[in-house]
Design an enzyme around this catalytic site. Structure first.
Site, PDB file in Angstrom:
ATOM      1  N   MET A  51     -25.725  45.895  -3.459  1.00 31.07           N
ATOM      2  CA  MET A  51     -27.023  46.051  -4.092  1.00 31.07           C
ATOM      3  C   MET A  51     -27.636  44.693  -4.393  1.00 31.07           C
ATOM      4  SD  MET A  51     -25.575  47.227  -7.818  1.00 31.07           S
ATOM      5  CE  MET A  51     -27.050  46.910  -8.765  1.00 31.07           C
ATOM      6  N   GLY A  52     -28.956  44.665  -4.567  1.00 31.14           N
ATOM      7  CA  GLY A  52     -29.636  43.427  -4.884  1.00 31.14           C
ATOM      8  C   GLY A  52     -29.164  42.825  -6.193  1.00 31.14           C
ATOM      9  N   GLY A  53     -29.085  41.484  -6.244  1.00 27.36           N
ATOM     10  CA  GLY A  53     -28.719  40.796  -7.474  1.00 27.36           C
ATOM     11  C   GLY A  53     -27.233  40.737  -7.735  1.00 27.36           C
TER      12      GLY A  53
ATOM     13  N   GLY B 172     -24.981  39.011  -6.069  1.00 28.35           N
ATOM     14  CA  GLY B 172     -24.407  37.690  -5.821  1.00 28.35           C
ATOM     15  C   GLY B 172     -24.014  37.463  -4.378  1.00 28.35           C
ATOM     16  N   LYS B 173     -24.632  38.196  -3.437  1.00 31.38           N
ATOM     17  CA  LYS B 173     -24.286  38.032  -2.026  1.00 31.38           C
ATOM     18  C   LYS B 173     -24.637  36.634  -1.542  1.00 31.38           C
ATOM     19  CE  LYS B 173     -26.922  41.456  -0.703  1.00 31.38           C
ATOM     20  NZ  LYS B 173     -27.456  41.867  -2.011  1.00 31.38           N
ATOM     21  N   THR B 174     -25.844  36.178  -1.864  1.00 31.58           N
ATOM     22  CA  THR B 174     -26.282  34.853  -1.411  1.00 31.58           C
ATOM     23  C   THR B 174     -25.419  33.755  -2.027  1.00 31.58           C
ATOM     24  OG1 THR B 174     -28.543  35.679  -1.178  1.00 31.58           O
ATOM     25  CG2 THR B 174     -28.246  33.290  -1.275  1.00 31.58           C
TER      26      THR B 174
ATOM     27  N   GLU C 150       0.833  -1.204   0.000  1.00 32.98           N
ATOM     28  CA  GLU C 150       0.000   0.000   0.000  1.00 32.98           C
ATOM     29  C   GLU C 150       0.869   1.255   0.000  1.00 32.98           C
ATOM     30  OE1 GLU C 150      -3.945  -1.440   2.546  1.00 32.98           O
ATOM     31  OE2 GLU C 150      -2.533   0.005   3.394  1.00 32.98           O
TER      32      GLU C 150
END
Length: 1152
Positions: free
Chosen positions: A220-222, A224-226, A90
């Site tokens: 800002m929204g959209g 890519g934070k999530t 091995e």
């Protein structure tokens, strides 16, 4: 610290995370079993052999396959491990995989010392004696086993050393988990543009530190934070005892309350438990008690009240944006068909890097034909995608009414304006804009750039403007704000204005004959008009009625001679009348108590300034370019709050008030006031003055002595004045950063005084200007930039005392009379830019330069241009020697390049963090006369573009240092400004496609490598008429930016672009020497390229290339370009010149 995961070393294709190698009879039912279960609890996939497999002497094929399908092996060395031929088989395979497949190996020395393995003594020696007896006919096998043992024994591993096994195992599992965390592959489209943000996020979290950290991801929204949080959560979760990802916190808390979120959090971390509580306070107590001793990872998505905002992601760059859009629109990040290329660029431009918009629009357009694409794009220009704007509107709807007004004013009128200017205007509207703008920034609805300008993403701006239009879809006269040409034209021509209108931009691009007449009737109904901007030529009556509620009037080319006499400007905050026909503001006095800013820029008819006694709060007064202005109203002296006074190019201005108050004045610009007879006396303190520019004030002979009180002065420009003696107070300006005396070709008296200020004795010699700087003994310690152009400075006129300018980074000696580089400059160790252009240095010879000038170790730009002026955009270390033909005879451009690169190549560090933050020597340029590409550039081609295939995995070759390019360029006619530069593009390989020139590379959008651009040409300079060489070097770090180093493991240098390329290798590098859209390029005849390795720098020898030897008119040019007598030389002596340029390029052998 967690290191950035690399797809190039990904385990996504491996069946197992870990292969366990151990001696069954020693540890199977105790240590190995406990370790196996601990790893399994962390979600790690382990291969542990079945005891039944050990029935025979020969190792089962399943084990070899398992090793090959595992990312790493953990080898548990116990007392009888070496007695098992099975274990040694091995081990041999594990070492083979380590060498061939980058298989990771982690040894655990359970009850065996690694030195016993290395030296094969005691029990190990006994085991190998038995193996030698058993395998007498296969001595090579015994040798392989021994070598494998020694190699693994030399790897840093874990020692039990009488520790508690549970603690020992926990330590091992943490570190294995951390290593694995770096390798997890993320879905390809999620990785686009996200790697740098992951690096930044991980550096903030700093896993391994024993503390509590709260990190906010705000944008800002959209954006890519999530997505960013989800990727980080997936990769980091193995490090924690508990974990939870709570989605849509704001929405859930609004609908179900915080108690439901508390229960969800506890249930996901404390599995299999049920919690019954009914109020937030009880939930807080349970969370605090049960989780306070656990290491947990909690991600809360869509929270709008976090105060500790640490990590700020940004929009995608154009390259990544196009790749993400292509993934959604074409199911691939390859370049689309020709018909779709331009259309794709339109959509990407519209999205402005916003991931949400790119994904929504790409998915919508996927599978549609060209006609449908064109129709959709045309519609987007009129009405944006509702899904995108609705997502962006969430943050706006949560604002208070006053902050909504601030947001809408910025969206409609002030996007890109200076923050302080906007605050002054909106404070005048009683919007409390200081706090309001701060809220908008924290909500990520606006940003502040490095120049203190407020910026709003184009889609957020569009969302704001759409909100304004929603108030009345049928009649624009009922909108609160008007900015679109068609709506403004409708309101003014149809007379449909209402009192709803608060702000308006008139920027009619129609022919002047079709412009509406701006009359009283057009504006009489706008009772609440606060903001008016007019940016077009307009017909205008004598406006007897004009907006008493106005706070801002910005009217370019105002057509009347004065403002209406009936106008009551009680609420005026800002009055901007640039390029106007105004002669005087109005007749008589008006109340201007709220007025903060006045600008009459380029109003050439202005002959009289207003009485300032009624404007005591005025802070900015701009009369730049008012060429008809002869004097300024004496009331200027009462402006105690004035911060900026700009009278640039007021060529008719003869006098200022005898005394002026400068209590608050920060900037005073009198540049180009060629008829100003004298500088006024200063009344009171001037402690805030930071900039004083008198350049071009030809008649000003002296400055008042009380300027010595200007302790805050940072910029002083006395170029082209009649000042004959240096002001004595200069030595007291301890904060002075920029000093300019360019163009002082005055009498010898000036030069004598300057020498005396240096406190330098030069017997019998009082030369010309000899540096117009005061005593340097401890003074001017903050001076960073010194300009002494055209000052008749000659040999010996720069005293050694100049070395006291310890902060000096920029020295401009253009147009002086030096035969060689002044030796007195050599102690300026922080000097980065030295300009010696048009100083007769084109006649530089072997003996003209001091031999020991290695002190300029920080020099990045050396300008030696002969009668040319160069400007550069972007950052690059460089030597510019246009028209320096004599210099080109004495040293080749290649030697210049190599000599510069060598010290930095030899000192390349493996510390990735140091490389990232110090950005060691990423780019270097040379421009010098020459008409042939040196033979050292192995690949050459006619024209301005060249491509070269890169060896596979070149970024992993430790001997590779970078790539050098070269081109021949010449001016093909004309005297206008022209430029030369080079931009590199890296293409990714794809065996299935070919490029336009037949080479094989992936059709994705190439990555662009930004670099400096040089422009030449000015009316009073000698043009470039003969061939020149432009050499550019890109280091490996410039071409392949580095990722972070793993804090607690091996330094595995990865590059971010390779990650984005996923499984592809970057195999084609393209270099283009073409110009930009804004500036024409020199004609490029030919170009070449060479990949550089360490061996290329082992011996720096002068390469005798045809370039500099074959110019037929050099002798004529030498004679033409100098007035001094020339002497014949035996020929070039490159070794001596090499020593000279060790200084020029910042190489300091003493330092090394």
């Amino acid at each position: 610290m967690l290191s950035l995961p690399s797809t190039s070393s990904s385990i996504s294709k491996k069946k197992y995370d870990v292969f366990l190698s151990f001696r069954g009879e020693d540890t199977r039912n105790n240590f190995t079993d406990h370790l196996y279960n601990a790893l399994q609890r962390r979600g790690i996939v382990i291969f542990r052999d079945d005891p039944k497999l050990e029935a025979g002497e020969e190792i089962a094929p399943e084990l070899f396959k398992a090793i090959q399908q595992s990312w790493c092996s953990i080898i548990i060395f116990s007392k009888t491990y070496a007695f098992s031929s099975w274990c040694l088989e091995e081990l041999e395979e594990i070492v083979k995989q380590k060498k061939d497949k980058e298989h990771k190996v982690f040894p655990i020395f359970y009850d065996l010392d690694p030195s016993d393995l290395r030296k094969q003594k005691e029990r190990v020696e006994e085991a190998f004696a038995k193996h030698e007896e058993r395998y007498k006919e296969d001595r090579e096998k015994i040798q392989r086993w021994g070598n494998a043992l020694r190699e693994v024994a030399n790897i840093k591993g874990w020692h039990l050393n009488n520790r508690h096994e549970s603690e020992f195992i926990e330590d091992i599992v943490k570190k294995i988990s951390a290593k694995l965390c770096q390798t997890y592959t993320v879905v390809h489209d999620e990785l686009i543009g996200i790697n740098l943000h992951l690096v930044e996020l991980y550096s903030k979290i700093d896993i391994g530190e024993d503390d509590v950290r709260i990190i906010g991801i705000c944008e800002m929204g959209g954006i890519g934070k999530t997505t960013l949080a989800r990727i980080a959560y997936t990769q980091m979760s193995p490090h924690f005892e508990g974990k939870t990802f709570l989605l849509d916190v704001r929405e859930v808390s609004d609908k179900c309350g915080l108690v439901s979120l508390q229960k969800q959090l506890l249930s996901q971390i404390l599995l299999y438990e049920c919690f019954n509580f009914f109020n937030v306070h009880e939930g807080n107590a349970i969370i605090s008690h049960r989780l306070s001793h656990k290491k947990v990872l909690i991600v809360l998505d869509d929270v709008d009240n976090i105060q500790h905002l640490k990590c700020l992601p940004t929009t995608l760059n154009p390259n990544d944006a196009l790749r993400l859009f292509n993934l959604k629109a074409f199911r691939s990040d390859t370049t689309p068909k020709d018909d779709f290329i331009e259309l794709s660029e339109h959509v990407v431009h519209y999205a402005s890097g916003l991931p949400l918009a790119l994904e929504v629009l790409g998915s919508f357009l996927c599978g549609r034909d060209v006609a449908q694409w064109r129709s959709a794009i045309k519609r987007l220009k009129r009405n944006s995608n509702k899904k995108i704007l609705d997502r962006l509107r969430i943050s706006f709807d949560a604002l208070e009414e006053c902050k909504k007004n601030i947001f809408l004013d910025i969206a409609c009128f002030f996007n890109g304006e200076e923050k302080d200017f906007i605050i002054k205007v909106l404070d005048g509207c009683e919007f409390f804009s200081h706090i309001g703008i701060d809220v908008l920034i924290k909500k990520s609805l606006i940003k502040v750039d490095k120049h203190s300008r407020l910026w709003m993403h184009s889609l957020i701006q569009e969302m704001g403007r759409k909100i304004v239009k929603e108030k009345s879809t049928d009649e624009p006269g009922k909108h609160s704000r008007l900015w679109e040409e068609k709506y403004v034209h409708h309101v003014l021509t149809k007379n449909t204005a209402t009192k709803m209108i608060e702000g308006m931009i008139i920027d009619n691009k129609r022919e002047s004959s079709k412009l509406p007449n701006l009359s009283v009737d057009a504006f009489s109904k706008m009772k609440n008009l606060r903001l008016l901007k007019v940016f077009c030529l307009s017909n205008c009556d004598d406006l007897n009625y004009l907006f008493n509620e106005l706070r801002l009037l910005d009217w370019t080319r105002y057509p009347l001679r004065s403002l209406p006499s009936t106008f009551q400007p009680d609420n005026f905050i800002v009055l901007l009348l640039p390029y106007s026909h105004i002669e005087q503001l109005w007749k008589g006095n008006k109340s201007l108590y709220k007025l903060k800013i006045i600008s009459f820029k380029e109003s050439q008819n202005l002959i009289k300034t207003p009485d300032f006694t009624t404007a005591p709060y005025l802070k900015v007064l701009i009369m730049e370019g008012c060429t008809g202005l002869v004097d300024v109203h004496p009331s200027l002296v009462v402006l105690k709050r004035l911060k900026l006074l700009n009278l640039r190019d007021c060529k008719s201005l003869k006098s200022l008030p005898t005394k002026i108050g400068m209590e608050s004045l920060e900037i005073l610009i009198l540049l180009g006031c060629s008829n100003l007879a004298r500088f006024p006396e200063i009344d009171g303190k001037i402690e805030h003055l930071k900039t004083l520019d008198l350049s071009g004030c030809y008649k000003v002979e002296y400055l008042p002595e009380n300027l010595q009180q200007a302790e805050s002065l940072e910029v002083l420009d006395l170029s082209e004045t009649a000042i004959k003696e240096p002001p004595s107070f200069i030595s007291q300006l301890k904060n002075l950063k920029v000093l300019s005396f360019s163009g002082c070709k005055g009498p010898s008296k000036l030069k004598r005084n300057l020498l005396s200020l240096f406190k330098v004795s030069q017997r019998g010699r009082m030369n010309s200007i000899a540096l117009m700087i005061p005593s340097l003994s401890g003074a001017l310690s903050s001076l960073r930039k010194l300009k002494l152009r055209d000052c008749n400075l000659g040999e010996g006129d720069i005293p050694s005392a100049i070395s006291c300018l310890s902060s000096l980074t920029y020295l401009d000696l253009y147009g002086n009379n030096f035969n060689s580089i002044p030796a007195s400059l050599t102690r300026l160790s922080n000097l980065e830019t030295l300009i010696l252009s048009n100083c007769s240095l084109c006649d530089i010879g072997e003996g003209d330069i001091p031999s020991d000038i290695s002190g300029l170790s920080s020099l990045k730009f050396l300008g030696l241009d002969a009668r040319t002026t160069s400007e550069r955009t972007g950052y690059s270390n460089s030597i510019i020697a246009t028209n320096c033909y004599r210099l080109a005879e004495n040293i080749s451009a290649v030697t210049l390049l190599k000599t510069h690169i060598k010290p930095f190549a030899n000192s390349r560090t493996t510390d990735v963090l140091i490389c990232r933050y110090l950005r060691i020597q990423e780019e270097f340029d040379v421009i010098i006369p020459g008409n042939e590409i040196p033979e050292w550039f192995s690949q050459q081609r006619g024209g301005s573009v060249i491509e070269i295939p890169l060896p596979l995995n070149i970024q992993n070759d430790s001997d590779w240092i970078g790539v050098a390019f070269c081109c021949i360029f010449v001016n093909d006619g004309g005297s206008e400004k022209k430029g030369i530069g080079g931009t590199a593009y890296i293409h990714c390989r794809n065996s299935g496609q070919s490029s336009y020139n037949g080479s094989v590379f992936q059709g994705r959008n190439p990555r662009r490598v930004q670099s400096a651009f040089y422009c030449f040409g000015r009316e009073d300079t000698e043009p470039i008429t003969k061939d020149h060489l432009f050499l550019r070097y890109f280091s490996r770090d410039k071409l392949y930016p580095l990722s972070f180093e793993d804090k607690c493991g091996e330094c595995e240098t990865k590059n971010l672009w390779t990650m984005d390329c996923s499984d592809h290798e970057c195999d084609e590098l393209e270099m283009s020497f073409q110009g930009t859209n804004r500036l024409p390029s020199f004609k490029v005849k030919k170009c070449g390229v060479s990949i550089m390795f360490e061996k290329d720098l082992e011996e720096i020898k002068e390469l005798q290339c045809h370039t500099t030897q074959s110019s037929p008119n050099f002798e004529h040019i030498h004679h033409h370009s100098t007035d001094k007598e020339e002497t014949e030389e035996e020929g070039p002596q490159p070794k001596r010149m090499q020593k000279v340029f060790n200084f020029i390029i910042g190489r300091s052998e003493k330092k090394q």
